[in-house]
Design a protein around this motif. Structure first.
Motif, mmCIF file in Angstrom:
data_model
loop_
_atom_site.group_PDB
_atom_site.id
_atom_site.type_symbol
_atom_site.label_atom_id
_atom_site.label_comp_id
_atom_site.label_asym_id
_atom_site.label_seq_id
_atom_site.Cartn_x
_atom_site.Cartn_y
_atom_site.Cartn_z
ATOM 1 N N ILE A 1 0.876 -1.183 0.000
ATOM 2 C CA ILE A 1 0.000 0.000 0.000
ATOM 3 C C ILE A 1 0.909 1.229 0.000
ATOM 4 O O ILE A 1 1.188 1.816 1.052
ATOM 5 N N PRO A 2 1.404 1.624 -1.170
ATOM 6 C CA PRO A 2 2.366 2.751 -1.236
ATOM 7 C C PRO A 2 1.679 4.107 -1.108
ATOM 8 O O PRO A 2 1.650 4.898 -2.048
ATOM 9 N N ILE A 3 1.121 4.363 0.062
ATOM 10 C CA ILE A 3 0.467 5.649 0.333
ATOM 11 C C ILE A 3 1.223 6.290 1.493
ATOM 12 O O ILE A 3 1.061 5.857 2.658
ATOM 13 N N PRO A 4 2.066 7.293 1.238
ATOM 14 C CA PRO A 4 2.967 7.836 2.276
ATOM 15 C C PRO A 4 2.261 8.265 3.564
ATOM 16 O O PRO A 4 2.754 7.963 4.653
ATOM 17 N N PHE A 5 1.108 8.954 3.476
ATOM 18 C CA PHE A 5 0.487 9.442 4.710
ATOM 19 C C PHE A 5 -0.161 8.305 5.519
ATOM 20 O O PHE A 5 -0.514 8.482 6.679
ATOM 21 N N LEU A 6 -0.297 7.103 4.900
ATOM 22 C CA LEU A 6 -0.826 5.954 5.627
ATOM 23 C C LEU A 6 0.280 5.003 6.073
ATOM 24 O O LEU A 6 0.406 4.679 7.255
ATOM 25 N N THR A 7 1.092 4.546 5.107
ATOM 26 C CA THR A 7 2.068 3.491 5.409
ATOM 27 C C THR A 7 3.519 3.955 5.315
ATOM 28 O O THR A 7 4.426 3.113 5.337
ATOM 29 N N GLY A 8 3.743 5.259 5.235
ATOM 30 C CA GLY A 8 5.112 5.754 5.248
ATOM 31 C C GLY A 8 5.735 5.636 6.630
ATOM 32 O O GLY A 8 5.065 5.259 7.606
ATOM 33 N N PRO B 1 4.744 1.703 8.487
ATOM 34 C CA PRO B 1 5.172 0.793 7.404
ATOM 35 C C PRO B 1 4.993 -0.688 7.726
ATOM 36 O O PRO B 1 5.217 -1.528 6.859
ATOM 37 N N TYR B 2 4.602 -1.018 8.962
ATOM 38 C CA TYR B 2 4.450 -2.424 9.345
ATOM 39 C C TYR B 2 2.983 -2.750 9.640
ATOM 40 O O TYR B 2 2.250 -1.929 10.194
ATOM 41 N N PHE B 3 2.583 -3.966 9.247
ATOM 42 C CA PHE B 3 1.253 -4.464 9.590
ATOM 43 C C PHE B 3 1.311 -5.059 10.987
ATOM 44 O O PHE B 3 2.116 -5.949 11.269
#
Length: 221
Positions: free
Chosen positions: A127-134, A141-143
């Motif tokens: 999910i390359p969305i910086p404001f979510l998974t950055g 960046p981790y689940f």
């Protein structure tokens, strides 16, 4: 920790100790929730009978609670009693150096730091969305699986303890509470894994406690 030598097990034992000491109160709370479920048919009748008279409806509801010795505020007591332990554990996980890099299971990469999220796997490439998974994103960046387990158990507890809605307003309130619980899961997503372990063990204790409660007869009018 001085006895078992593992902070993860120490948190579990702390939770068991707290819930054991609170057993008489939490049992009373669970019985109260069970009684509330049994009073639902009568509450529904009162709601229909005094549909256009809120004052009389409130008076009749209070009379019904008094007759069956039910206190709707009693369920809040265990939460208030556990609040200092929750705050103390949260503070310890955030600032105590000894809990940094303390693993739940030695040698396992997952949940290798009880003062940080459990970090099951890296998902920022999925999910390359910086404001979510950055790195500084809302979810990171981790689940993390433990917050999802925590919220799932909260929803399960809510379903078990919450009585069926007597009217449309109560049904709407219960739906709102479920949505709030899911939103809380998003806020909990980056919380320390040690705190999630505390909530998971506490929720499992509550579910088992409820499972073995004696069944009582429905309330009569």
């Amino acid at each position: 920790y001085g006895i078992v030598g593992n902070y993860g097990i120490a948190i579990i034992l702390l939770t068991v100790l707290v819930r054991s000491c609170m057993f008489p109160i939490s049992r009373k709370q669970a019985l109260g929730a069970q009684k509330m479920q049994e009073l639902q048919p009568e509450l529904k009748k009162i709601s229909e009978k005094y549909k256009n008279n809120p004052e009389q409806r409130t008076r009749a509801t209070q009379e019904l609670f008094r007759k069956h010795n039910y206190n709707p505020l009693a369920g809040c007591l265990p939460l208030f009693l556990q609040l200092p332990i929750f705050m103390g554990l949260y503070r310890a996980l955030m600032i105590d150096v000894e809990l940094r890099q303390a693993p739940l299971i030695p040698g396992l990469r997952w949940c290798s730091n009880l003062a940080a999220p459990d970090m099951l796997f890296r998902w920022d490439h999925l999910i390359p969305i910086p404001f979510l998974t950055g790195e500084n994103g809302w979810l990171g960046p981790y689940f993390n699986v433990l917050p999802l387990v925590t919220v799932g158990l909260f929803l399960w507890q809510q379903k078990m303890f919450m009585p069926p809605p007597a009217d449309e307003q109560q049904a709407l309130q219960q739906k709102m509470m479920q949505y709030m619980m899911i939103f809380m899961g998003l806020l909990f997503f980056k919380v320390a894994s040690g705190l999630c372990i505390y909530f998971i063990v506490s929720s499992l204790w509550g579910l088992v406690e409820r499972r073995f409660l004696p069944k009582t007869a429905p309330a009569q009018a």
